[in-house]
Motif scaffolding. Structure first.
Motif, PDB file in Angstrom:
ATOM      1  N   SER A 101       3.754   3.320   6.777  1.00 56.07           N
ATOM      2  CA  SER A 101       3.728   1.932   7.270  1.00 56.07           C
ATOM      3  C   SER A 101       3.955   0.951   6.128  1.00 56.07           C
ATOM      4  O   SER A 101       4.345  -0.193   6.358  1.00 56.07           O
ATOM      5  N   LEU A 102       3.680   1.383   4.889  1.00 57.80           N
ATOM      6  CA  LEU A 102       3.882   0.566   3.680  1.00 57.80           C
ATOM      7  C   LEU A 102       3.437  -0.887   3.877  1.00 57.80           C
ATOM      8  O   LEU A 102       4.227  -1.818   3.648  1.00 57.80           O
ATOM      9  N   CYS A 103       2.210  -1.094   4.308  1.00 59.54           N
ATOM     10  CA  CYS A 103       1.701  -2.455   4.549  1.00 59.54           C
ATOM     11  C   CYS A 103       1.907  -3.296   3.287  1.00 59.54           C
ATOM     12  O   CYS A 103       1.473  -2.907   2.194  1.00 59.54           O
ATOM     13  N   HIS A 116      -1.970   6.399  10.603  1.00 60.21           N
ATOM     14  CA  HIS A 116      -1.348   5.122  10.200  1.00 60.21           C
ATOM     15  C   HIS A 116      -2.220   3.997  10.761  1.00 60.21           C
ATOM     16  O   HIS A 116      -1.798   3.245  11.660  1.00 60.21           O
ATOM     17  N   PRO A 117      -3.453   3.843  10.252  1.00 64.00           N
ATOM     18  CA  PRO A 117      -4.455   3.018  10.949  1.00 64.00           C
ATOM     19  C   PRO A 117      -4.062   1.570  11.252  1.00 64.00           C
ATOM     20  O   PRO A 117      -4.522   1.006  12.243  1.00 64.00           O
ATOM     21  N   ARG A 118      -3.190   0.941  10.431  1.00 60.17           N
ATOM     22  CA  ARG A 118      -2.869  -0.472  10.707  1.00 60.17           C
ATOM     23  C   ARG A 118      -1.563  -0.630  11.499  1.00 60.17           C
ATOM     24  O   ARG A 118      -1.162  -1.758  11.824  1.00 60.17           O
ATOM     25  N   ALA A 133      -6.384  -3.796   3.484  1.00 57.01           N
ATOM     26  CA  ALA A 133      -6.045  -2.371   3.607  1.00 57.01           C
ATOM     27  C   ALA A 133      -6.978  -1.679   4.600  1.00 57.01           C
ATOM     28  O   ALA A 133      -8.125  -2.101   4.788  1.00 57.01           O
ATOM     29  N   CYS A 134      -6.475  -0.631   5.247  1.00 60.53           N
ATOM     30  CA  CYS A 134      -7.342   0.185   6.099  1.00 60.53           C
ATOM     31  C   CYS A 134      -8.157   1.130   5.201  1.00 60.53           C
ATOM     32  O   CYS A 134      -7.998   1.134   3.980  1.00 60.53           O
ATOM     33  N   LEU A 188       0.444   4.434   0.587  1.00 64.82           N
ATOM     34  CA  LEU A 188      -0.182   5.640   1.132  1.00 64.82           C
ATOM     35  C   LEU A 188       0.639   6.205   2.294  1.00 64.82           C
ATOM     36  O   LEU A 188       1.278   7.224   2.165  1.00 64.82           O
ATOM     37  N   CYS A 189       0.673   5.489   3.413  1.00 61.83           N
ATOM     38  CA  CYS A 189       1.423   6.060   4.544  1.00 61.83           C
ATOM     39  C   CYS A 189       2.751   5.335   4.736  1.00 61.83           C
ATOM     40  O   CYS A 189       3.033   4.328   4.091  1.00 61.83           O
ATOM     41  N   LEU A 235      -7.865   4.256   4.678  1.00 64.94           N
ATOM     42  CA  LEU A 235      -7.029   5.174   3.885  1.00 64.94           C
ATOM     43  C   LEU A 235      -6.438   4.443   2.683  1.00 64.94           C
ATOM     44  O   LEU A 235      -6.460   4.927   1.558  1.00 64.94           O
ATOM     45  N   GLY A 236      -5.892   3.247   2.948  1.00 67.74           N
ATOM     46  CA  GLY A 236      -5.304   2.455   1.873  1.00 67.74           C
ATOM     47  C   GLY A 236      -6.356   2.089   0.842  1.00 67.74           C
ATOM     48  O   GLY A 236      -6.112   2.162  -0.364  1.00 67.74           O
ATOM     49  N   CYS A 296       0.849  -1.197   0.000  1.00 64.67           N
ATOM     50  CA  CYS A 296       0.000   0.000   0.000  1.00 64.67           C
ATOM     51  C   CYS A 296       0.882   1.243   0.000  1.00 64.67           C
ATOM     52  O   CYS A 296       1.656   1.465   0.939  1.00 64.67           O
TER      53      CYS A 296
HETATM   54 FE1  SF4 Z   1      -1.934   1.723   3.678  1.00 65.36          FE
HETATM   55 FE2  SF4 Z   1      -3.372   1.830   5.922  1.00 65.36          FE
HETATM   56 FE3  SF4 Z   1      -1.175   0.315   5.819  1.00 65.36          FE
HETATM   57 FE4  SF4 Z   1      -0.952   2.974   5.837  1.00 65.36          FE
HETATM   58  S1  SF4 Z   1      -1.755   1.705   7.488  1.00 65.36           S
HETATM   59  S2  SF4 Z   1       0.171   1.574   4.475  1.00 65.36           S
HETATM   60  S3  SF4 Z   1      -2.741   3.580   4.649  1.00 65.36           S
HETATM   61  S4  SF4 Z   1      -3.059   0.013   4.615  1.00 65.36           S
END
Ligand code: SF4
Length: 434
Positions: free
Chosen positions: A14-16, A157-159, A34-35, A11-12, A37-38, A9
């Motif tokens: 955390s790069l899940c 950074h929701p996850r 994904a959260c 976006l943030c 945001l993702g 992902c």
């Molecule tokens: Fe994406 Fe959410 Fe993980 Fe951030 S916390 S990388 S937005 S899935």
């Protein structure tokens, strides 16, 4: 119907890297893991505000042109400029960043990243005191005391907490949340603070006072602490210091509440010293909660290519770095740049009025997948593919671990990497002809 596993992902910070994506007819139809945001990045953001075609401003209006014409116009601006500012580059790949640095060197420009207005002060602190860190994997497996200081991962950074920190289960943290102490230090009771075991509410701008008080206590000088420090009763500060000393593994995750509050880089500097002090008793590390998904990557690439993490001035023919002098905002407020490239960032929305006013007066080249306030003041607009969805590339997670982002669907848009390469070639051609 292709199902792509382990997508990253973008976006943030955390790069899940555990996202499962289903693609039907070149469209993403399902996202797993994904959260919110993702999810919005993978699905929602592809559907609105895209810049559909390259554009050049003619008679005050942005008119559609080909990529070739837009690159040609942009190259003319760069070739005629004596002091170009190249800014942004944190929501794109390391490969594009590397190309942008090369372009800045060739044109004698200044290149700066969004870090300068977020975690830049922690880069300065790391240069002075070092950055005692660990991977998020190590934190997941070992940390039993986790502090979120001046950050709000529930929203930003929701996850993060579930994958890597306070709620995750690991090799030596098999009880998950039950076996971990979660502490939040902030100026207001955020949604993250509501989940904490201990919430320490400090007065605005007093982070340095609290860090220094903790250092004094950890080093055996509790007697110098007044009855209240940073708005926190001494008894609470003593208890916090004891918790840190008695932990097996402490991680302080810090956000812009630390890096952009009063004392700026000195907060990170003192926090790094606190981590060193705690390492006399236990294992302790610190990690910045980086926002843009590859802001860490910009710092890595810039440092290995120029020796400096941001605000790099090539005007002398070699890299020169002096934040406060060579930062994007410093330059714009002094009205120095005579042209600008704004890429994968939105200076129009986030910079102070005086800086934006100067941007509006000079030729601006925008490289971005999305329209934003910078588009309104741009003279050349070059749309790009969304990295991690329409283009592959490398990014660095907040703990400086590099991950390879996948291309999930095809696109008509050029990648940032291709745009920068074409632009550099065209500038060379114009200079040779000059
Ligand atoms: Fe994406 Fe959410 Fe993980 Fe951030 S916390 S990388 S937005 S899935």
């Amino acid at each position: 119907m292709p199902v792509i596993k382990d997508a990253v992902c973008s976006l943030c910070g955390s790069l899940c890297d555990d996202i499962t994506v289903t693609v039907e007819n070149n469209k993403i139809t399902k996202i797993e893991n994904a959260c919110i945001l993702g999810h919005s990045k993978f699905v929602g953001m592809l559907q609105h505000d895209r810049i559909e075609t390259p554009m050049v401003r003619k008679d005050g209006e942005l008119v559609p042109v080909s990529y070739e014409e837009a690159i040609e116009e942009a190259a003319k601006i760069l070739a005629n400029s004596r002091r170009t500012l190249s800014y942004g580059w944190c929501s794109t790949s390391c490969e594009a960043v590397s190309g942008a640095i090369q372009l800045a060197e060739e044109t004698g420009s200044i290149i700066d990243s969004t870090a300068n207005v977020c975690h830049g002060p922690s880069a300065l602190a790391a240069q002075e005191k070092g950055s005692p860190s660990a991977t998020l994997g190590e934190i997941k497996n070992r940390a039993d005391v986790i502090i979120f200081w001046g950050c709000n991962p529930v929203h930003a950074h929701p996850r993060h907490m579930v994958r890597y920190s306070s709620f995750s289960k690991g090799l030596f943290t098999e009880k998950g949340r039950k076996g971990k102490k979660m502490i939040v230090v902030d100026v207001r009771k955020t949604d993250t603070a509501k989940l904490a075991d201990t919430y320490v509410e400090i007065e605005q701008g007093s982070d340095l006072l609290l860090v220094t008080a903790l250092r004094s206590i950890v080093n055996g000088h509790a007697d110098v602490i007044p009855e209240t420090i940073a708005g926190v009763p001494k008894a609470e500060v003593l208890e916090l210091a004891e918790t840190l000393k008695n932990a097996k593994f402490v991680c302080i995750f810090f956000g812009m509440g630390v890096t952009q509050s009063r004392s700026k880089y000195k907060n990170g500097d003192a926090m790094s010293s606190l981590i060193s002090d705690l390492n006399q008793y236990t294992k302790a590390v610190m990690i910045g909660m980086r926002g843009h998904y590859n802001v860490t990557g910009f710092g890595q690439v810039a440092t290995w290519e120029t020796g400096f993490p941001m605000a790099i001035d090539f005007a002398r023919g070699y890299p020169y770095y002096n934040p406060g002098e060579t930062g994007a905002n410093d330059l714009l407020v002094r009205e120095e740049p005579d042209a600008a490239i704004i890429a994968a960032a939105d200076a129009g929305a986030h910079f102070p009025q005086k800086a934006v006013r100067h941007l509006a007066r000079i030729p601006v080249i925008q490289i971005d997948p999305y329209a934003n306030p910078t588009t309104e003041i741009a003279d050349v607009v070059i749309p790009s593919a969304v990295v991690g969805i329409e283009a592959e590339g490398t990014a660095y997670r907040m703990d400086a671990i590099s991950l390879r982002m996948k291309k999930l669907i095809d696109t008509k848009f050029k990648t940032d990497e291709e745009i920068v390469k074409d632009l550099t070639a065209k500038v060379r051609e114009l200079k040779r002809g000059a």
